[in-house]
Motif scaffolding. Structure first.
Motif, PDB file in Angstrom:
ATOM      1  N   UNK A   1       0.836  -1.197   0.000  1.00 56.53           N
ATOM      2  CA  UNK A   1       0.000   0.000   0.000  1.00 56.53           C
ATOM      3  C   UNK A   1       0.867   1.243   0.000  1.00 56.53           C
ATOM      4  N   UNK A   2       0.239   2.365  -0.282  1.00 60.33           N
ATOM      5  CA  UNK A   2       0.922   3.654  -0.246  1.00 60.33           C
ATOM      6  C   UNK A   2       1.239   3.996   1.207  1.00 60.33           C
ATOM      7  N   UNK A   3       2.492   4.326   1.527  1.00 54.30           N
ATOM      8  CA  UNK A   3       2.848   4.652   2.920  1.00 54.30           C
ATOM      9  C   UNK A   3       2.061   5.847   3.434  1.00 54.30           C
ATOM     10  N   UNK A   4       1.909   5.895   4.749  1.00 55.34           N
ATOM     11  CA  UNK A   4       1.145   6.978   5.375  1.00 55.34           C
ATOM     12  C   UNK A   4       1.727   8.344   5.043  1.00 55.34           C
ATOM     13  N   UNK A   5       3.050   8.457   4.996  1.00 54.11           N
ATOM     14  CA  UNK A   5       3.664   9.745   4.710  1.00 54.11           C
ATOM     15  C   UNK A   5       3.366  10.185   3.276  1.00 54.11           C
ATOM     16  N   UNK A   6       3.277   9.231   2.341  1.00 53.39           N
ATOM     17  CA  UNK A   6       2.937   9.568   0.961  1.00 53.39           C
ATOM     18  C   UNK A   6       1.475   9.949   0.839  1.00 53.39           C
ATOM     19  N   UNK A   7       0.628   9.308   1.645  1.00 53.29           N
ATOM     20  CA  UNK A   7      -0.785   9.694   1.666  1.00 53.29           C
ATOM     21  C   UNK A   7      -0.905  11.157   2.108  1.00 53.29           C
ATOM     22  N   UNK A   8      -0.180  11.514   3.173  1.00 54.59           N
ATOM     23  CA  UNK A   8      -0.206  12.895   3.664  1.00 54.59           C
ATOM     24  C   UNK A   8       0.313  13.872   2.612  1.00 54.59           C
ATOM     25  N   UNK A   9       1.362  13.485   1.908  1.00 53.50           N
ATOM     26  CA  UNK A   9       1.946  14.381   0.905  1.00 53.50           C
ATOM     27  C   UNK A   9       1.023  14.556  -0.296  1.00 53.50           C
ATOM     28  N   UNK A  10       0.447  13.464  -0.788  1.00 52.77           N
ATOM     29  CA  UNK A  10      -0.398  13.562  -1.980  1.00 52.77           C
ATOM     30  C   UNK A  10      -1.722  14.264  -1.691  1.00 52.77           C
ATOM     31  N   UNK A  11      -2.189  14.166  -0.452  1.00 48.88           N
ATOM     32  CA  UNK A  11      -3.401  14.886  -0.074  1.00 48.88           C
ATOM     33  C   UNK A  11      -3.103  16.317   0.354  1.00 48.88           C
ATOM     34  N   UNK A  12      -1.830  16.680   0.372  1.00 46.37           N
ATOM     35  CA  UNK A  12      -1.382  18.032   0.729  1.00 46.37           C
ATOM     36  C   UNK A  12      -1.916  18.456   2.105  1.00 46.37           C
ATOM     37  N   UNK A  13      -1.828  17.553   3.043  1.00 45.57           N
ATOM     38  CA  UNK A  13      -2.349  17.826   4.380  1.00 45.57           C
ATOM     39  C   UNK A  13      -1.540  18.892   5.106  1.00 45.57           C
ATOM     40  N   UNK A  14      -0.279  19.049   4.738  1.00 45.76           N
ATOM     41  CA  UNK A  14       0.556  20.045   5.402  1.00 45.76           C
ATOM     42  C   UNK A  14       0.063  21.470   5.138  1.00 45.76           C
ATOM     43  N   UNK A  15      -0.745  21.657   4.106  1.00 46.62           N
ATOM     44  CA  UNK A  15      -1.253  22.986   3.786  1.00 46.62           C
ATOM     45  C   UNK A  15      -2.543  23.315   4.519  1.00 46.62           C
ATOM     46  N   UNK A  16      -3.093  22.343   5.255  1.00 45.47           N
ATOM     47  CA  UNK A  16      -4.355  22.571   5.953  1.00 45.47           C
ATOM     48  C   UNK A  16      -4.122  23.317   7.261  1.00 45.47           C
ATOM     49  N   UNK A  17      -5.122  24.067   7.665  1.00 47.86           N
ATOM     50  CA  UNK A  17      -5.088  24.720   8.980  1.00 47.86           C
ATOM     51  C   UNK A  17      -5.759  23.851  10.039  1.00 47.86           C
ATOM     52  N   UNK A  18      -6.347  22.747   9.640  1.00 47.11           N
ATOM     53  CA  UNK A  18      -7.002  21.827  10.559  1.00 47.11           C
ATOM     54  C   UNK A  18      -5.971  20.933  11.250  1.00 47.11           C
ATOM     55  N   UNK A  19      -6.352  20.412  12.400  1.00 44.13           N
ATOM     56  CA  UNK A  19      -5.601  19.303  12.983  1.00 44.13           C
ATOM     57  C   UNK A  19      -5.854  18.073  12.111  1.00 44.13           C
ATOM     58  N   UNK A  20      -4.816  17.321  11.809  1.00 47.27           N
ATOM     59  CA  UNK A  20      -5.004  16.161  10.948  1.00 47.27           C
ATOM     60  C   UNK A  20      -4.121  15.003  11.394  1.00 47.27           C
ATOM     61  N   UNK A  21      -4.518  13.835  10.972  1.00 43.89           N
ATOM     62  CA  UNK A  21      -3.793  12.615  11.315  1.00 43.89           C
ATOM     63  C   UNK A  21      -4.049  11.577  10.231  1.00 43.89           C
ATOM     64  N   UNK A  22      -3.006  10.870   9.832  1.00 44.19           N
ATOM     65  CA  UNK A  22      -3.121   9.762   8.891  1.00 44.19           C
ATOM     66  C   UNK A  22      -2.833   8.471   9.650  1.00 44.19           C
ATOM     67  N   UNK A  23      -3.691   7.485   9.468  1.00 42.72           N
ATOM     68  CA  UNK A  23      -3.516   6.204  10.136  1.00 42.72           C
ATOM     69  C   UNK A  23      -3.674   5.072   9.115  1.00 42.72           C
ATOM     70  N   UNK A  24      -2.667   4.214   9.016  1.00 44.23           N
ATOM     71  CA  UNK A  24      -2.768   3.036   8.152  1.00 44.23           C
ATOM     72  C   UNK A  24      -3.586   1.967   8.870  1.00 44.23           C
ATOM     73  N   UNK A  25      -4.552   1.408   8.169  1.00 43.25           N
ATOM     74  CA  UNK A  25      -5.472   0.440   8.770  1.00 43.25           C
ATOM     75  C   UNK A  25      -5.719  -0.688   7.777  1.00 43.25           C
TER      76      UNK A  25
END
Length: 379
Positions: free
Chosen positions: A335-359
């Motif tokens: 699967x796509x690693x959690x860090x790549x999920x965060x990067x492709x979804x551009x979560x670092x640009x959000x002002x919200x609290x966010x979390x990625x969890x592999x499940x």
């Protein structure tokens, strides 16, 4: 010269050769580089013991024996040492740094730990707005990469253990007021993974699931209905699932080779926005769970998912946390690693609290802690 020292010197000669293809002179040429690295690593683990032994013999006047036990790793150039140390994991580097002041200096090299951080972060199962390495780089943090590595990996190494009396009972009493308060957390679950994977079915009916359905609650204008689920730690959550289309519509579109119409969006030329009903719903939502199929995303990417998430968050409250579940169907699936999920979804640009969890929805690993994080953010 002892065997370990001979192995270390041989390895140093082999690495220092211009082309790296000269076999060590004291060992069989059929040995692989991994063999010499293993011998050298065993030598490092014994450095402390040799140093103590050498010191004691020097105190007894046996200086000649101490001379034969020189640490050949110490006399290697720094660039050769760094090349060798790049093969070690983080825990081995930390143990090696405790052997002597020279190795402590080498093993705290910034580039060494930066390489180790970016090598290991693809194995992270969870990542959030505080543990992404880019957080520290963008603000030009004064922390070294070793300290950044420690902070980013804290969540990976923590194991939550619920003792039957202390933690379990305290959680039960702490949650009593939450269960009977007038407003339970309202959480919207949406995303392409919700439609391609049997996540909701497994959550509600599988024995391994940490959730149990309590009751249904209605919505407005055919949208916003859901189910109240009870967490095994006595926390109730109103869970609302949003699908872009019905299952029959998705199957019909797939058989015709087209994409089903997204009923959550209104399209005006090239512009897309949420329908008024969905916008009204978002005004009442406390948190969001965005589900992606990380197995499928490994080949297809998350471009369309990023567009859907961005559109949904346009009407979301700025203090609503975002939990991304990067789901796979079975344990061990690529699967796509959690860090790549965060990067492709551009979560670092959000002002919200966010979390990625592999499940993986077979064992629900990681779902328990991530949902507790989401509920805590809503308090």
């Amino acid at each position: 010269m002892d065997t370990l020292s001979t192995s270390a010197l041989s390895m140093a000669n082999w690495i220092a050769s211009p082309n790296g293809d000269r076999a060590p002179t004291v060992s069989s040429p059929t040995k692989t580089p991994l063999h010499y690295l293993t011998g050298l690593y065993n030598y490092w683990q014994n450095i402390s013991g040799y140093h103590t032994s050498r010191t004691s013999r020097r105190h007894r006047g046996e200086a000649s024996q101490a001379t034969d036990e020189i640490c050949y790793l110490v006399i290697l150039p720094d660039d050769v040492n760094l090349n060798i140390l790049s093969y070690l994991d983080a825990s081995s580097l930390c143990r090696l740094s405790q052997t002597c002041s020279h190795m402590h200096r080498i093993t705290t090299d910034q580039l060494l730990w930066r390489q180790r951080l970016y090598h290991d972060m693809i194995t992270f199962q969870t990542l959030d707005h505080l543990t992404h390495p880019s957080v520290y780089e963008e603000v030009e943090s004064d922390l070294g990469y070793k300290e950044i590595y420690a902070r980013c990996t804290t969540m990976q190494t923590m194991v939550r253990t619920d003792r039957p009396f202390t933690n379990g009972v305290s959680k039960m009493f702490r949650s009593l007021t939450k269960r009977f308060r007038s407003h339970l957390p309202r959480v919207v679950m949406f995303g392409s993974g919700l439609e391609s994977l049997p996540l909701v079915r497994n959550m509600l009916w599988e024995d391994a699931s940490p959730y149990r359905p309590v009751k249904l609650f209605p919505g407005k204008e055919g949208i916003g209905s859901g189910v109240c689920v009870r967490h095994r730690n006595y926390q109730d959550v109103n869970l609302i699932t949003l699908y872009t289309s019905t299952r029959s519509e998705r199957k019909s579109a797939a058989s015709n080779g087209v994409q089903a119409v997204n009923k959550l969006l209104s399209v005006y030329g090239d512009d897309k926005e949420l329908t008024p009903a969905v916008q009204e719903l978002c005004a009442t939502i406390d948190a969001y769970i965005f589900v992606v199929d990380s197995g499928k995303a490994l080949t297809d990417g998350l471009e369309s998912d990023n567009e859907m998430l961005s559109t949904m968050l346009q009407c979301a409250s700025h203090d609503a946390p975002i939990l991304v579940w990067a789901c796979t169907l079975t344990k061990g699936q690529q699967a796509l690693p959690a860090v790549e999920v965060a990067n492709q979804l551009q979560l670092m640009q959000l002002t919200h609290l966010w979390k990625v969890q592999s499940i993986d929805i077979e064992t629900f690993s990681g779902m328990n802690d991530s949902m507790e994080w989401l509920v805590k953010c809503c308090e």
